[in-house]
Write an enzyme that holds these catalytic residues in place. Structure first.
Site, short mmCIF file in Angstrom:
data_model
loop_
_atom_site.label_atom_id
_atom_site.label_comp_id
_atom_site.label_asym_id
_atom_site.label_seq_id
_atom_site.Cartn_x
_atom_site.Cartn_y
_atom_site.Cartn_z
N CYS A 1 -2.32 11.03 -39.54
CA CYS A 1 -3.32 12.10 -39.59
C CYS A 1 -4.21 11.92 -40.83
O CYS A 1 -5.07 11.07 -40.83
CB CYS A 1 -2.64 13.47 -39.55
SG CYS A 1 -3.76 14.83 -39.15
N HIS B 1 0.57 12.77 -34.57
CA HIS B 1 1.81 12.91 -35.34
C HIS B 1 2.99 12.34 -34.54
O HIS B 1 3.70 13.09 -33.86
CB HIS B 1 2.06 14.37 -35.68
CG HIS B 1 1.13 14.92 -36.71
ND1 HIS B 1 1.42 14.91 -38.06
CD2 HIS B 1 -0.10 15.47 -36.59
CE1 HIS B 1 0.42 15.45 -38.73
NE2 HIS B 1 -0.53 15.80 -37.87
N GLU C 1 5.83 11.41 -35.49
CA GLU C 1 7.15 11.88 -35.94
C GLU C 1 7.68 13.02 -35.09
O GLU C 1 8.90 13.24 -35.01
CB GLU C 1 7.08 12.31 -37.41
CG GLU C 1 6.30 13.58 -37.71
CD GLU C 1 4.81 13.38 -37.91
OE1 GLU C 1 4.15 14.28 -38.46
OE2 GLU C 1 4.29 12.31 -37.50
#
Length: 548
Positions: A381, A507, A509
């Site tokens: 990001c 994102h 993750e």
């Protein structure tokens, strides 16, 4: 099958790990063949945590449907390996907004709107919404017993148990058994007082999960059972552990999942925890270790990057290595000399997301050093945006390059506000949120890592790569290898002549799981392993053209 409900409350102090305890039990029940979902009730008046500082709340976890939620939903998804959504996170603000909207529509027929029954009924409706297609709904009540703001939620679950019957609901209370060094003993009084406070509002816990930094003796457990009116075998010990992924195994050793199923009259198979145990062993007994630096804005509170921490653990397990993380404030990166001293002993660098101008120049310096010294770099990001700003300044030679978020009138805004955001006035829930498709360039490193040409990833941002600069970036070697299906938004960039340099606007993750590590994190940690086992390359100097 009648849906069963498990409620998890907490006492004594906050941050004891209610979410992890709930997620761990969810994993065990899933392994028993049950259809399980989890839900978090947050007592704060914010509609969601999206506008809260990470220092106030920690990470904002984004779901596929675009909900900005509590970080505990990340634990839920990682443990039960299911995507959750807005319905799985309910706040006081959301409850009151719904009730007031109904009142304005005249749905209460002129009656007086009160906490009981209207607010508690709304809370109970939120629980029931998850009943369809689930055998077990686990609901965590945020905060600590005794907090004023959590009382409506506790009253609602007290009523709920009365309505559905005692065979269909189970209360678990998580509490603390502190060790007092001066006297050299564990103290049960805080637990007794916490349970007593819970009982004063009509809730008798069926099980106690007792957090402690050392084993609880049988005598301690019997004392807690006696004074708290709980069966001895349902006083469950929860010690500090090396990895949270051990918790399901430790709870299973104490038969919590079987005892819960017995109380709820659930007939299930025995769980097969061998794959989970093998994963835990990989995390706890790696063949090697790598050092990864994380340069961000909120490094003083690592909960702000909880999912990144867990995804790196997963990536380490995929490579049979342990990951030693060091959180470094970006303000420490004042120039290239300082960057070298800070980064030279690391095997990889990750720059995560964030908002606001503070610390940006330090991140740019860190990305600059990683690019020139071929240190594996992963920008997420804001980390992608920082990498582009650095490349545009130092390789493309564009003067006064920045993001319009940080410098509205800069000469070369390589990062700019998305067109869809230009008319947005409200701050809460208005970013580009949730899962969106991303098309990968065939033959790119990203496509090789994913093993496919289209993926879906979760987003949370307002600013994007300025398309006016895509050609000049490509001319000097930075490839845009992932874009939105219509080609209008840059999703992923990479440097092909660098050992591992990738930035993504999304994102990743948020989709990593301990049993299924995200491909980008697994590859990134793999690059760190190569960096450690090979010789560090010399600094690389790109030709810089002055563009006017």
């Amino acid at each position: 099958m009648t849906t069963k409900y498990i409620f998890v409350t907490g006492g004594v102090v906050s941050s004891l790990g209610k979410g992890i305890a709930a997620a761990s039990l969810g994993r065990l029940l899933k392994e028993r063949g049950l259809r399980v979902t989890l839900q978090k009730f947050d007592p704060y008046i914010n509609v969601d945590p999206g506008t809260m500082s990470p220092y106030q709340h920690g990470e904002v976890y984004v779901t596929d449907d675009g909900a900005e939620t509590d970080l505990d939903l990340g634990h839920y998804e990682r443990f039960i390996e299911r995507s959750l959504g807005q319905v799985n996170n309910v706040t006081t603000g959301r409850v009151y907004r719904s009730v007031i909207t109904k009142e304005r529509r005249g749905e209460f027929l002129g009656g007086t709107v009160q906490v009981i029954p209207h607010i508690t009924d709304e809370i109970k409706s939120a629980i029931r919404r998850l009943s369809a297609e689930h055998d077990v709904v686990i609901t965590e009540i945020g905060g600590t017993v005794g907090d004023i703001e959590s009382l409506p939620f506790l009253e609602a679950i007290r009523q709920f148990r009365q309505e559905i019957g005692r065979d269909n609901a189970f209360f678990i209370h998580l509490t603390l058994v502190p060790f007092i060094a001066a006297s050299g003993e564990l103290k049960t009084k805080p637990t007794q007082h916490s349970v007593r406070e819970l009982m004063e509002i009509g809730i008798q816990p069926d099980a106690l999960v007792c957090r402690a930094d050392r084993p609880l003796s049988d005598a301690i457990k019997r004392k807690i059972a006696l004074f708290c009116n709980v069966d001895h075998d349902l006083v469950i010990e929860s010690r500090d552990v090396e990895t949270i992924y051990r918790i399901p195994l430790l709870l299973h050793e104490q038969k919590l999942d079987r005892l819960v199923c017995d109380r709820l009259r659930l007939e299930t198979k025995e769980p097969d925890l061998r794959p989970w145990a093998a994963m835990v062993k990989k995390i706890m007994e790696p063949s090697d270790r790598v050092r990864i630096g994380i340069v961000g804005k909120y490094t003083e509170l690592t909960d702000a990057y909880k999912s990144i921490h867990e995804a790196l653990v997963h990536g380490g397990a995929a490579n049979d290595v342990g990951v030693d993380l060091e959180w470094i404030g970006s303000d420490a990166f004042t120039d290239q000399e300082a960057s070298g001293k800070l980064l030279e002993d690391f095997h990889a660098l990750l720059v995560p997301g964030g908002f606001g101008e503070r610390g940006i120049d330090g991140m740019v310096e860190a990305a600059h050093w990683a690019r020139e010294h071929e240190l594996p770099y992963f920008g997420i990001c804001l980390g992608l945006q920082v990498a582009i700003i650095e490349f545009a300044r130092n390789v493309c030679g564009l003067p006064e390059t920045n993001s319009s978020e940080f410098e509205a009138e800069c000469e070369n805004p390589v990062i700019s506000l998305m067109d869809s955001q230009r008319t947005v006035e409200d701050m809460g829930g208005t970013m580009r949120l949730g899962a969106y498709p991303c098309q990968l360039k065939s033959g790119s490193r990203a496509a090789q890592i994913y093993g496919k040409d289209e993926v879906s990833e979760r987003h949370r941002h307002r600013y994007e790569v300025n398309n006016a600069y895509r050609e000049v970036l490509a001319e000097y070697g930075m490839q845009c290898t992932g874009v939105s299906p219509d080609g209008s938004l840059v999703e992923l960039i990479e440097l092909p002549d660098h050992p591992w340099f990738i930035g993504c606007q999304f994102h990743p993750e948020l989709k990593s799981r301990p049993m299924d590590p995200h491909p980008l994190f697994a590859s990134f940690v793999g690059a760190a392993v190569k960096r450690k086992r090979g010789s560090a390359p010399k600094a690389k100097t790109h030709g810089v053209a002055q563009v006017t």
